[in-house]
Design an enzyme around this catalytic site. Structure first.
Site, PDB file in Angstrom:
ATOM      1  N   TYR A   7      -1.122  -0.622 -10.246  1.00  0.00           N
ATOM      2  CA  TYR A   7      -1.427  -1.934  -9.674  1.00  0.00           C
ATOM      3  C   TYR A   7      -2.832  -2.385 -10.042  1.00  0.00           C
ATOM      4  O   TYR A   7      -3.588  -1.620 -10.600  1.00  0.00           O
ATOM      5  CB  TYR A   7      -1.258  -1.900  -8.153  1.00  0.00           C
ATOM      6  CG  TYR A   7      -1.819  -0.680  -7.452  1.00  0.00           C
ATOM      7  CD1 TYR A   7      -3.147  -0.625  -7.037  1.00  0.00           C
ATOM      8  CD2 TYR A   7      -1.013   0.447  -7.207  1.00  0.00           C
ATOM      9  CE1 TYR A   7      -3.657   0.496  -6.385  1.00  0.00           C
ATOM     10  CE2 TYR A   7      -1.517   1.573  -6.556  1.00  0.00           C
ATOM     11  CZ  TYR A   7      -2.835   1.602  -6.154  1.00  0.00           C
ATOM     12  OH  TYR A   7      -3.325   2.700  -5.519  1.00  0.00           O
TER      13      TYR A   7
ATOM     14  N   TYR B  78       0.854  -1.201   0.000  1.00  0.00           N
ATOM     15  CA  TYR B  78       0.000   0.000   0.000  1.00  0.00           C
ATOM     16  C   TYR B  78       0.884   1.243   0.000  1.00  0.00           C
ATOM     17  O   TYR B  78       1.790   1.361   0.842  1.00  0.00           O
ATOM     18  CB  TYR B  78      -0.933   0.014   1.227  1.00  0.00           C
ATOM     19  CG  TYR B  78      -1.937  -1.124   1.151  1.00  0.00           C
ATOM     20  CD1 TYR B  78      -3.129  -0.981   0.445  1.00  0.00           C
ATOM     21  CD2 TYR B  78      -1.660  -2.362   1.715  1.00  0.00           C
ATOM     22  CE1 TYR B  78      -4.022  -2.042   0.322  1.00  0.00           C
ATOM     23  CE2 TYR B  78      -2.546  -3.433   1.590  1.00  0.00           C
ATOM     24  CZ  TYR B  78      -3.725  -3.264   0.890  1.00  0.00           C
ATOM     25  OH  TYR B  78      -4.599  -4.306   0.745  1.00  0.00           O
TER      26      TYR B  78
HETATM   27  P1  FAD Z   1      -7.028 -10.205  -2.566  1.00  0.00           P
HETATM   28  O1  FAD Z   1      -7.535 -11.107  -1.493  1.00  0.00           O
HETATM   29  O2  FAD Z   1      -5.581 -10.272  -2.907  1.00  0.00           O
HETATM   30  O3  FAD Z   1      -7.908 -10.421  -3.870  1.00  0.00           O
HETATM   31  C1  FAD Z   1      -7.612  -9.703  -5.055  1.00  0.00           C
HETATM   32  C2  FAD Z   1      -8.885  -9.540  -5.867  1.00  0.00           C
HETATM   33  O4  FAD Z   1      -9.386 -10.795  -6.268  1.00  0.00           O
HETATM   34  C3  FAD Z   1     -10.001  -8.866  -5.082  1.00  0.00           C
HETATM   35  O5  FAD Z   1     -10.621  -7.908  -5.903  1.00  0.00           O
HETATM   36  C4  FAD Z   1     -10.944  -9.997  -4.730  1.00  0.00           C
HETATM   37  O6  FAD Z   1     -12.289  -9.541  -4.597  1.00  0.00           O
HETATM   38  C5  FAD Z   1     -10.761 -10.904  -5.918  1.00  0.00           C
HETATM   39  N1  FAD Z   1     -11.050 -12.344  -5.625  1.00  0.00           N
HETATM   40  C6  FAD Z   1     -10.886 -12.998  -4.460  1.00  0.00           C
HETATM   41  N2  FAD Z   1     -11.252 -14.286  -4.575  1.00  0.00           N
HETATM   42  C7  FAD Z   1     -11.637 -14.464  -5.853  1.00  0.00           C
HETATM   43  C8  FAD Z   1     -12.121 -15.565  -6.599  1.00  0.00           C
HETATM   44  N3  FAD Z   1     -12.251 -16.762  -6.045  1.00  0.00           N
HETATM   45  N4  FAD Z   1     -12.424 -15.386  -7.898  1.00  0.00           N
HETATM   46  C9  FAD Z   1     -12.264 -14.160  -8.478  1.00  0.00           C
HETATM   47  N5  FAD Z   1     -11.814 -13.077  -7.823  1.00  0.00           N
HETATM   48  C10 FAD Z   1     -11.518 -13.219  -6.529  1.00  0.00           C
HETATM   49  N6  FAD Z   1      -4.431  -0.639  -2.920  1.00  0.00           N
HETATM   50  C11 FAD Z   1      -5.072   0.349  -2.261  1.00  0.00           C
HETATM   51  O7  FAD Z   1      -6.265   0.228  -1.945  1.00  0.00           O
HETATM   52  N7  FAD Z   1      -4.416   1.512  -1.930  1.00  0.00           N
HETATM   53  C12 FAD Z   1      -3.108   1.718  -2.238  1.00  0.00           C
HETATM   54  O8  FAD Z   1      -2.553   2.783  -1.927  1.00  0.00           O
HETATM   55  C13 FAD Z   1      -2.423   0.678  -2.912  1.00  0.00           C
HETATM   56  N8  FAD Z   1      -1.115   0.820  -3.232  1.00  0.00           N
HETATM   57  C14 FAD Z   1      -0.473  -0.174  -3.890  1.00  0.00           C
HETATM   58  C15 FAD Z   1       0.885   0.006  -4.214  1.00  0.00           C
HETATM   59  C16 FAD Z   1       1.561  -0.971  -4.904  1.00  0.00           C
HETATM   60  C17 FAD Z   1       3.012  -0.733  -5.253  1.00  0.00           C
HETATM   61  C18 FAD Z   1       0.880  -2.170  -5.262  1.00  0.00           C
HETATM   62  C19 FAD Z   1       1.594  -3.245  -6.018  1.00  0.00           C
HETATM   63  C20 FAD Z   1      -0.442  -2.361  -4.944  1.00  0.00           C
HETATM   64  C21 FAD Z   1      -1.148  -1.372  -4.246  1.00  0.00           C
HETATM   65  N9  FAD Z   1      -2.472  -1.537  -3.872  1.00  0.00           N
HETATM   66  C22 FAD Z   1      -3.134  -0.521  -3.230  1.00  0.00           C
HETATM   67  C23 FAD Z   1      -3.213  -2.813  -4.124  1.00  0.00           C
HETATM   68  C24 FAD Z   1      -3.083  -3.726  -2.876  1.00  0.00           C
HETATM   69  O9  FAD Z   1      -1.744  -4.163  -2.735  1.00  0.00           O
HETATM   70  C25 FAD Z   1      -3.956  -4.989  -2.943  1.00  0.00           C
HETATM   71  O10 FAD Z   1      -3.660  -5.649  -4.136  1.00  0.00           O
HETATM   72  C26 FAD Z   1      -5.432  -4.724  -2.857  1.00  0.00           C
HETATM   73  O11 FAD Z   1      -5.765  -4.070  -1.645  1.00  0.00           O
HETATM   74  C27 FAD Z   1      -6.212  -6.045  -2.926  1.00  0.00           C
HETATM   75  O12 FAD Z   1      -5.754  -6.881  -1.916  1.00  0.00           O
HETATM   76  P2  FAD Z   1      -6.748  -7.794  -1.086  1.00  0.00           P
HETATM   77  O13 FAD Z   1      -5.953  -8.657  -0.180  1.00  0.00           O
HETATM   78  O14 FAD Z   1      -7.843  -6.974  -0.482  1.00  0.00           O
HETATM   79  O15 FAD Z   1      -7.405  -8.671  -2.218  1.00  0.00           O
END
Ligand code: FAD
Ligand code: A2P
Length: 378
Positions: A378, A156
């Site tokens: 991202y 993040y």
């Molecule tokens: P995850 O659990 O990793 O899931 C990813 C996606 O897949 C979700 O949309 C979820 O709904 C979907 N999913 C889950 N299960 C399934 C399934 N069975 N079938 C289909 N789809 C599914 N994010 C921010 O909000 N703010 C930031 O400032 C930010 N900065 C970032 C900076 C960098 C350099 C990078 C690389 C990423 C950044 N991100 C940011 C993104 C963040 O790292 C995450 O990727 C994001 O919050 C999603 O993570 P999560 O664990 O909530 O979702």
């Protein structure tokens, strides 16, 4: 967006949904060192209108609108200016730092399609970072792909300056969009597939523990060798996070490196309710009109010249002549947010370059070579 503790440099936890309690707390807690209080009457406390019920029973700390004023906010410790190189990976996934949630604040209005939260994390001064870096977060629980192992780290962008929202170098803030999954067939939300880490963060409460890694990243560090430089910042959604840090450093905080250049922010979000940190940015516009420009693309409220959605690239096209001249004069350009915006932006820039009789490929490679081109999507 919630507006509250502009009068406070310290964490302030208040129950959402009680404006009178909030107002009292804000006024009581103003043990601060602003010398110019011209911002104080401008405070408005419309937390109620920005909650959709999800956070109503939670305590939140409201500090996303620490107001800009010409006499800037004192920050400490000054040693955070001393290092020549940025801190990097002080904490790794195998040995993360356990920090504490200070506050979680929903910062979009009820008509935003989705939820975004501003989250302040207390790292006790142990995980210092520079503006533009990211923290990693390890959500609690087991990695479904590796039974017995923790979840993978999610990155993040840090949305505060190195001094944090309390100006004491002990906190870092994140701007997190809750990842929701909608079943493509039924169109209904499926909580079993909701994003793990973003939901953990947006649902966390003051006092909760959080495992963080980092800080990470050098691409989005703010080059400060030339105080008169131009910085063109392009964001979609939470991609605005690093720019909030830059802009607070440039216009809000009293730091040794005085900013005398131009900062130009292009922010693309869905609608007015989705605008992030808008009060802060609008305040800079009023206070520093010669040093700050701010253009918004509201995809679901405004139309581009072809009648389609207004995206950031349409705004870039509108100002392309100026942007190209600024780039020719050494401006830095930053892109942060949705990966999907880059092809559209590159197409727009290529088209503009060709109309000007220039080769975009040559220009882009020059910008990269000069370290003027910064991308984190991202
Ligand atoms: P995850 O659990 O990793 O899931 C990813 C996606 O897949 C979700 O949309 C979820 O709904 C979907 N999913 C889950 N299960 C399934 C399934 N069975 N079938 C289909 N789809 C599914 N994010 C921010 O909000 N703010 C930031 O400032 C930010 N900065 C970032 C900076 C960098 C350099 C990078 C690389 C990423 C950044 N991100 C940011 C993104 C963040 O790292 C995450 O990727 C994001 O919050 C999603 O993570 P999560 O664990 O909530 O979702
Ligand atoms: P939309 O979702 O209307 O298509 P938010 O976090 O508020 O959703 O902000 C993300 C913004 O980025 C939205 O306005 C979204 O528009 C917009 N967006 C989506 N895809 C692209 C793209 N390919 N290029 C530029 N902007 C995009």
């Amino acid at each position: 967006m919630a507006h509250c503790a502009a009068a406070s440099q310290i964490a302030l936890a208040v129950p959402v949904g009680s404006d009178s309690t909030l107002r009292k707390s804000v006024l009581k807690t103003s043990s601060i060192s602003f010398s110019d209080r011209s911002w104080a009457p401008a405070l408005s406390l419309d937390l109620k209108s920005k909650t959709n019920g999800r956070l109503q029973s939670q305590n939140v700390v409201c500090m996303s609108v620490q107001q800009a004023n010409k006499s800037k906010v004192e920050v400490a410790p000054v040693e955070l200016e001393d290092a020549k190189d940025p801190p990097l990976n002080l904490y790794k996934p195998k040995e993360p730092y356990t920090a504490t949630i200070v506050s979680v604040e929903r910062i979009v209005g009820p008509k935003a399609p989705g939820e975004t939260c501003h989250i302040v994390i207390d790292h006790g001064g142990n995980v210092p970072y520079w503006e533009g870096q990211s923290y990693g977060v390890i959500p609690p629980g087991e990695n479904p792909k590796k039974p017995g192992a923790p979840h993978n780290v999610r990155l993040y962008s840090i949305a505060s300056t190195r001094y944090g929202d309390n100006f004491d170098g002990r906190t870092g803030s994140l701007c997190v969009r809750r990842a929701v999954y909608y079943d493509p067939e039924t169109g209904k939300e499926d909580p079993s597939k909701a994003g793990v880490c973003s939901n953990f963060l947006c649902d966390s409460k003051p006092g909760d523990k959080i495992r963080i890694t980092g800080p990470a990243g050098k691409i989005m560090l703010l080059p400060e060798d030339d105080p008169k430089a131009t910085h063109i910042m392009i964001a979609t959604g939470t991609g605005v996070a690093p720019y909030r840090g830059y802009l607070r450093r440039m216009f809000m905080e009293s730091v040794p490196k005085k900013f005398e250049g131009l900062a130009w922010l292009f922010l693309g979000v869905a609608n007015t309710d989705s605008l992030l940190y808008d009060e802060e940015f609008t305040k800079y516009l009023q206070e520093y009109p010669d040093h700050f420009r701010y253009d918004k693309a509201l995809s679901r409220e405004q139309k581009n010249k072809n009648g389609g959605k207004m995206y950031v690239q349409d705004k870039i096209e509108e100002y392309s002549d100026e942007i190209f001249k600024l780039l020719d004069n050494g401006a830095h350009i930053y892109f942060c947010g949705l990966k999907g915006m880059m092809p559209g932006i590159q197409d727009t820039l290529k088209r503009v370059a060709e109309e000007r009789g220039e080769s975009w490929e040559a220009k882009l490679s020059q910008l990269k070579k000069n370290k003027q081109w910064h991308v984190e999507v991202y």
